[in-house]
Design a protein around this motif. Structure first.
Motif, PDB file in Angstrom:
ATOM      1  N   ALA A  92       0.809  -1.234   0.000  1.00  0.00           N
ATOM      2  CA  ALA A  92       0.000   0.000   0.000  1.00  0.00           C
ATOM      3  C   ALA A  92       0.836   1.275   0.000  1.00  0.00           C
ATOM      4  O   ALA A  92       0.568   2.221  -0.732  1.00  0.00           O
ATOM      5  CB  ALA A  92      -0.941  -0.030   1.195  1.00  0.00           C
ATOM      6  N   LYS A 111      -8.129 -10.741   3.517  1.00  0.00           N
ATOM      7  CA  LYS A 111      -8.578  -9.386   3.153  1.00  0.00           C
ATOM      8  C   LYS A 111      -9.599  -8.885   4.167  1.00  0.00           C
ATOM      9  O   LYS A 111      -9.540  -7.752   4.630  1.00  0.00           O
ATOM     10  CB  LYS A 111      -9.262  -9.409   1.773  1.00  0.00           C
ATOM     11  CG  LYS A 111      -8.332  -9.267   0.599  1.00  0.00           C
ATOM     12  CD  LYS A 111      -9.168  -9.172  -0.684  1.00  0.00           C
ATOM     13  CE  LYS A 111      -8.321  -8.943  -1.905  1.00  0.00           C
ATOM     14  NZ  LYS A 111      -9.094  -8.768  -3.114  1.00  0.00           N
ATOM     15  N   LYS A 116      -8.785  -5.010   6.385  1.00  0.00           N
ATOM     16  CA  LYS A 116     -10.108  -4.406   6.152  1.00  0.00           C
ATOM     17  C   LYS A 116     -10.013  -3.020   5.522  1.00  0.00           C
ATOM     18  O   LYS A 116     -10.808  -2.649   4.678  1.00  0.00           O
ATOM     19  CB  LYS A 116     -10.848  -4.311   7.482  1.00  0.00           C
ATOM     20  CG  LYS A 116     -11.653  -5.547   7.776  1.00  0.00           C
ATOM     21  CD  LYS A 116     -12.583  -5.270   8.931  1.00  0.00           C
ATOM     22  CE  LYS A 116     -12.395  -6.382   9.936  1.00  0.00           C
ATOM     23  NZ  LYS A 116     -12.489  -6.203  11.276  1.00  0.00           N
ATOM     24  N   GLU A 117      -9.013  -2.244   5.952  1.00  0.00           N
ATOM     25  CA  GLU A 117      -8.931  -0.842   5.499  1.00  0.00           C
ATOM     26  C   GLU A 117      -8.173  -0.690   4.173  1.00  0.00           C
ATOM     27  O   GLU A 117      -8.160   0.388   3.591  1.00  0.00           O
ATOM     28  CB  GLU A 117      -8.171   0.013   6.552  1.00  0.00           C
ATOM     29  CG  GLU A 117      -8.596  -0.188   7.987  1.00  0.00           C
ATOM     30  CD  GLU A 117     -10.058   0.183   8.199  1.00  0.00           C
ATOM     31  OE1 GLU A 117     -10.483   1.189   7.607  1.00  0.00           O
ATOM     32  OE2 GLU A 117     -10.772  -0.549   8.912  1.00  0.00           O
ATOM     33  N   THR A 118      -7.522  -1.753   3.744  1.00  0.00           N
ATOM     34  CA  THR A 118      -6.623  -1.612   2.584  1.00  0.00           C
ATOM     35  C   THR A 118      -7.404  -1.521   1.274  1.00  0.00           C
ATOM     36  O   THR A 118      -8.374  -2.247   1.062  1.00  0.00           O
ATOM     37  CB  THR A 118      -5.665  -2.835   2.532  1.00  0.00           C
ATOM     38  OG1 THR A 118      -5.090  -2.978   3.815  1.00  0.00           O
ATOM     39  CG2 THR A 118      -4.584  -2.662   1.493  1.00  0.00           C
ATOM     40  N   VAL A 119      -6.927  -0.629   0.408  1.00  0.00           N
ATOM     41  CA  VAL A 119      -7.535  -0.543  -0.931  1.00  0.00           C
ATOM     42  C   VAL A 119      -6.708  -1.428  -1.857  1.00  0.00           C
ATOM     43  O   VAL A 119      -5.487  -1.270  -1.956  1.00  0.00           O
ATOM     44  CB  VAL A 119      -7.526   0.916  -1.441  1.00  0.00           C
ATOM     45  CG1 VAL A 119      -8.108   0.994  -2.847  1.00  0.00           C
ATOM     46  CG2 VAL A 119      -8.267   1.812  -0.462  1.00  0.00           C
ATOM     47  N   PHE A 120      -7.392  -2.348  -2.497  1.00  0.00           N
ATOM     48  CA  PHE A 120      -6.687  -3.272  -3.396  1.00  0.00           C
ATOM     49  C   PHE A 120      -6.748  -2.767  -4.834  1.00  0.00           C
ATOM     50  O   PHE A 120      -7.784  -2.300  -5.287  1.00  0.00           O
ATOM     51  CB  PHE A 120      -7.307  -4.669  -3.291  1.00  0.00           C
ATOM     52  CG  PHE A 120      -6.875  -5.389  -2.054  1.00  0.00           C
ATOM     53  CD1 PHE A 120      -5.838  -6.297  -2.100  1.00  0.00           C
ATOM     54  CD2 PHE A 120      -7.486  -5.124  -0.824  1.00  0.00           C
ATOM     55  CE1 PHE A 120      -5.414  -6.948  -0.952  1.00  0.00           C
ATOM     56  CE2 PHE A 120      -7.065  -5.768   0.324  1.00  0.00           C
ATOM     57  CZ  PHE A 120      -6.025  -6.679   0.268  1.00  0.00           C
ATOM     58  N   GLU A 121      -5.622  -2.918  -5.509  1.00  0.00           N
ATOM     59  CA  GLU A 121      -5.570  -2.468  -6.909  1.00  0.00           C
ATOM     60  C   GLU A 121      -5.936  -3.580  -7.867  1.00  0.00           C
ATOM     61  O   GLU A 121      -6.543  -3.355  -8.896  1.00  0.00           O
ATOM     62  CB  GLU A 121      -4.128  -2.053  -7.246  1.00  0.00           C
ATOM     63  CG  GLU A 121      -3.784  -0.678  -6.791  1.00  0.00           C
ATOM     64  CD  GLU A 121      -2.507  -0.190  -7.464  1.00  0.00           C
ATOM     65  OE1 GLU A 121      -1.770  -1.011  -8.042  1.00  0.00           O
ATOM     66  OE2 GLU A 121      -2.283   1.023  -7.391  1.00  0.00           O
ATOM     67  N   GLU A 127      -1.661  -9.875  -3.956  1.00  0.00           N
ATOM     68  CA  GLU A 127      -1.545  -8.525  -3.388  1.00  0.00           C
ATOM     69  C   GLU A 127      -1.656  -8.543  -1.862  1.00  0.00           C
ATOM     70  O   GLU A 127      -1.013  -7.721  -1.189  1.00  0.00           O
ATOM     71  CB  GLU A 127      -2.628  -7.630  -4.016  1.00  0.00           C
ATOM     72  CG  GLU A 127      -2.210  -6.177  -4.037  1.00  0.00           C
ATOM     73  CD  GLU A 127      -3.310  -5.255  -4.548  1.00  0.00           C
ATOM     74  OE1 GLU A 127      -4.078  -5.670  -5.445  1.00  0.00           O
ATOM     75  OE2 GLU A 127      -3.421  -4.139  -4.008  1.00  0.00           O
ATOM     76  N   HIS A 131       0.738  -6.432   1.091  1.00  0.00           N
ATOM     77  CA  HIS A 131       0.152  -5.564   2.119  1.00  0.00           C
ATOM     78  C   HIS A 131       0.424  -6.095   3.534  1.00  0.00           C
ATOM     79  O   HIS A 131       0.721  -5.329   4.445  1.00  0.00           O
ATOM     80  CB  HIS A 131      -1.362  -5.432   1.916  1.00  0.00           C
ATOM     81  CG  HIS A 131      -1.712  -4.758   0.613  1.00  0.00           C
ATOM     82  ND1 HIS A 131      -1.079  -3.627   0.164  1.00  0.00           N
ATOM     83  CD2 HIS A 131      -2.632  -5.070  -0.328  1.00  0.00           C
ATOM     84  CE1 HIS A 131      -1.592  -3.265  -1.009  1.00  0.00           C
ATOM     85  NE2 HIS A 131      -2.539  -4.131  -1.329  1.00  0.00           N
TER      86      HIS A 131
END
Ligand code: M6R
Length: 594
Positions: A92, A111, A116-121, A127, A131
């Motif tokens: 991230a 995930k 929970k807060e991570t934005v996945f690309e 991925e 993270h």
């Protein structure tokens, strides 16, 4: 699947990684990517895209020097092959780059619980790894963060990891997917296969499951998941550079078809002393002690297994079953009292077979692996292994490994046989007869133009020829995309004959006198419904209008000959259509996912 190459050292990382990836493309070629550090700055550049390594090479910046990098060639499992889903994946905050081979079974759960807060690309399972490592790196050292992440991952992985804040280190770890270190005084390579190291390293270290490696310039430390150093073995790379190049041939597949007589002669040299077979005593003993053999394999290796069953039952009187590896792993049949499990695999890495091996080992049963790669996981983990000595097979469509597997199975069956044949002489005859077929390849190319004009095709045969038809049809469909079925000739009339229409190509294999008449009457049935028939038969039973006539050899060895025209038929059908023969769509050479 997927191929990984990483490098840290004094040499040009880009050259080592790109060349390594080209050699690992057999593991997947949906997309490719590389992350490289600029030697003169702390800057990292990433190049990645859908497509082959040649395309990656064309989009990679060559204007800076690099001595640290990781690269990847992908066979997509999670997410379509596109630029975003290509590896390397970045964490991230951008600190870690990760390339991955394998499948993380619990990535969705990770995930939703840990990230929970991570934005996945991307849509990938990989991925989460980048993270997680970054997340734990705030609280502990990078090595601990990677090992902590390993402890959370369920499934298979081989990983190469770069920490952009510490370019003097490169990290790797693995579980179930293959990974090794190529070692040299001026740098260390991380790779999925030793082939990536040929020409750069003369020695390598195969890594065990659940190990973690920290590379620091020319030295490395191998630890287990709790951080305790583990012993390791350094092995010599004995692959000849010329064996992994195409040489004068336009395709690896053509080269490998042509190599088959030489492969048979190599096997004879390896396993005969004069007229006597010399095999590791434990292998012969294991077979002799068992009351039933269970061959476990996939694809072409399974087709070789069917011929093996005929050899074991007809030459050695040992009952034998053949099982599809992916079915066997989770749905074991009722077993005999003293079973022996024979795993046949060119690569020795096929995940479906490994799942079966793990299961039978847990139950305390004996195992034998027959493989082309003596350093492979299946060779290491079975009780015994026999090497087939086919030399590196690069084309995705297996050819020489198939014939080599059958020759090895014949040698094993012969060891327990009461049939008095001169095995060495019979196999030498087979090698010469294959050369006779190779001499006719231009003629076979003409037949392909004349007969294989449709989108579908049937191979038919009976008895052992039926099993050859299974391999012949697999070869044709996987590289020419012609929908082909291998059928027991007598079974067609029970339904499938409905598919025969004007000019449907039907290719018959007839090498056994006992079923000659029956197969020919099945041919008449399809002919009278419009099929265009092409016949591969042996000299002693051929008829005047049979198109491909091959030499007579010991009857049970005829599959070693009948497959050769079928390999050429597949090759020329694909060539005619302009397809990528060595790298057919959707496939990979080494199938390391279940
Ligand atoms: O390496 P393995 O022999 O275990 O591989 C098994 C199959 O994936 C392989 O034979 C595949 O079917 C080939 N593409 C056939 O040409």
């Amino acid at each position: 699947m997927c191929g990984i190459v990483g490098y840290l050292g004094l040499k040009d990382a880009r050259e080592i990684i790109i060349n390594g990836l080209k050699r690992l493309e057999y593991r997947g070629y949906d997309s490719a990517g590389i992350a490289l550090k600029d030697c003169d700055s702390n800057h990292f550049s990433v190049f990645k895209d859908k497509g082959r390594v040649a395309h990656l090479e064309s989009i990679t910046d060559y204007t800076f020097q690099s001595c640290l990098g990781i690269g990847h060639t992908r066979w997509a499992t999670h997410g379509e092959p596109n630029q975003v889903n290509s590896h390397p994946h970045n964490s991230a905050k951008g600190r870690f780059f990760v390339v991955h081979n394998g499948v993380i079974d619990n990535y969705k759960e990770l995930k939703s619980t840990k990230l929970k807060e991570t934005v996945f690309e991307s849509d990938t399972d990989t991925e989460v790894i980048a993270h997680l490592i970054e997340r734990y790196s705030y609280k502990m050292s990078v090595s601990e963060a990677i090992r902590k992440t390993m402890s959370l991952l369920e499934g298979s992985y081989a990983l190469a990891i770069i920490d952009t804040e510490d370019p003097n280190h490169l990290y790797a770890c693995k579980n179930k997917s293959p990974l090794l270190l190529g070692i040299n005084d001026d740098g260390i390579i991380i790779a999925s296969d030793v082939m990536a190291c040929v020409g750069y390293s003369t020695q390598y270290v195969p890594l065990e499951d659940k190990t973690f490696v920290e590379i620091d310039g020319a030295s490395y430390t191998i630890k287990d998941i709790i951080g305790k150093e583990v012993p390791h073995e350094i092995k010599t790379i004995d692959i000849d550079y010329f064996n992994i190049e195409k040489g004068e041939y336009s395709h690896f597949m053509l080269k490998e078809i042509n190599e088959q007589p030489a492969v048979i002669r190599t096997i004879i040299n390896e396993y005969f002393d004069g007229d006597k077979v010399i095999l590791n005593g434990k292998t012969s003993e294991a077979i002799a002690m068992s009351d039933r053999l269970y061959i476990i394999a996939a694809g072409t290796s399974m087709n070789a297994g069917f011929i093996g069953r005929e050899l074991f039952e007809k030459m050695a009187n040992i009952p034998c079953e053949v099982h599809i590896a992916s079915e066997f792993a989770y749905n074991m049949p009722l077993l005999s009292k003293k079973p022996l499990f024979i795993f046949i695999s060119q690569s020795g890495e096929t995940a479906d077979l490994r799942a079966g091996l793990v299961n039978i080992k847990a139950k305390g049963y004996r195992s034998l692996t027959i493989t082309n790669v003596k350093t492979s996981t299946l060779a290491r983990e079975a009780d015994n292994f026999v090497e087939i000595h086919a030399g590196p097979e690069i084309a995705v469509a297996s050819t020489k490994a198939y014939t080599a597997q059958i020759v090895i199975l014949a040698i094993l069956a012969y060891g327990l046989s009461d049939k008095h044949i001169d095995l060495r002489k019979e196999l030498s005859k087979v090698a010469i007869s294959i050369e006779n077929i190779i001499d006719k390849k231009d003629y076979i190319e003409q037949l392909v133009k004349e007969y294989l004009t449709k989108r579908n095709c049937f191979y038919i045969g009976r008895g052992i020829d039926y099993y050859s038809c299974l391999e012949a049809s697999l070869k044709l469909k996987e590289i020419s995309y012609i929908q082909t079925e291998g059928f027991a000739a007598g079974e067609l009339k029970h339904g499938t004959i409905a598919l025969i229409e004007k000019d449907t190509p039907v290719i018959a294999i007839i090498s056994q006198r006992s079923i000659n008449k029956n197969t020919r009457s099945n041919l008449n049935e399809v002919k009278s419904r419009g099929a265009k028939t092409l016949i591969i038969s042996t000299r002693s039973i051929h008829e005047s209008d049979d198109q491909i006539v091959i030499d007579d050899v010991f009857e049970l060895f005829s599959p070693l000959l009948t497959v050769i025209p079928a390999q050429f038929i597949a090759y020329y059908a694909a060539l005619e259509r302009g397809y990528d023969i060595d790298k057919p769509r959707n496939l990979a050479k080494s199938v390391t996912v279940e």
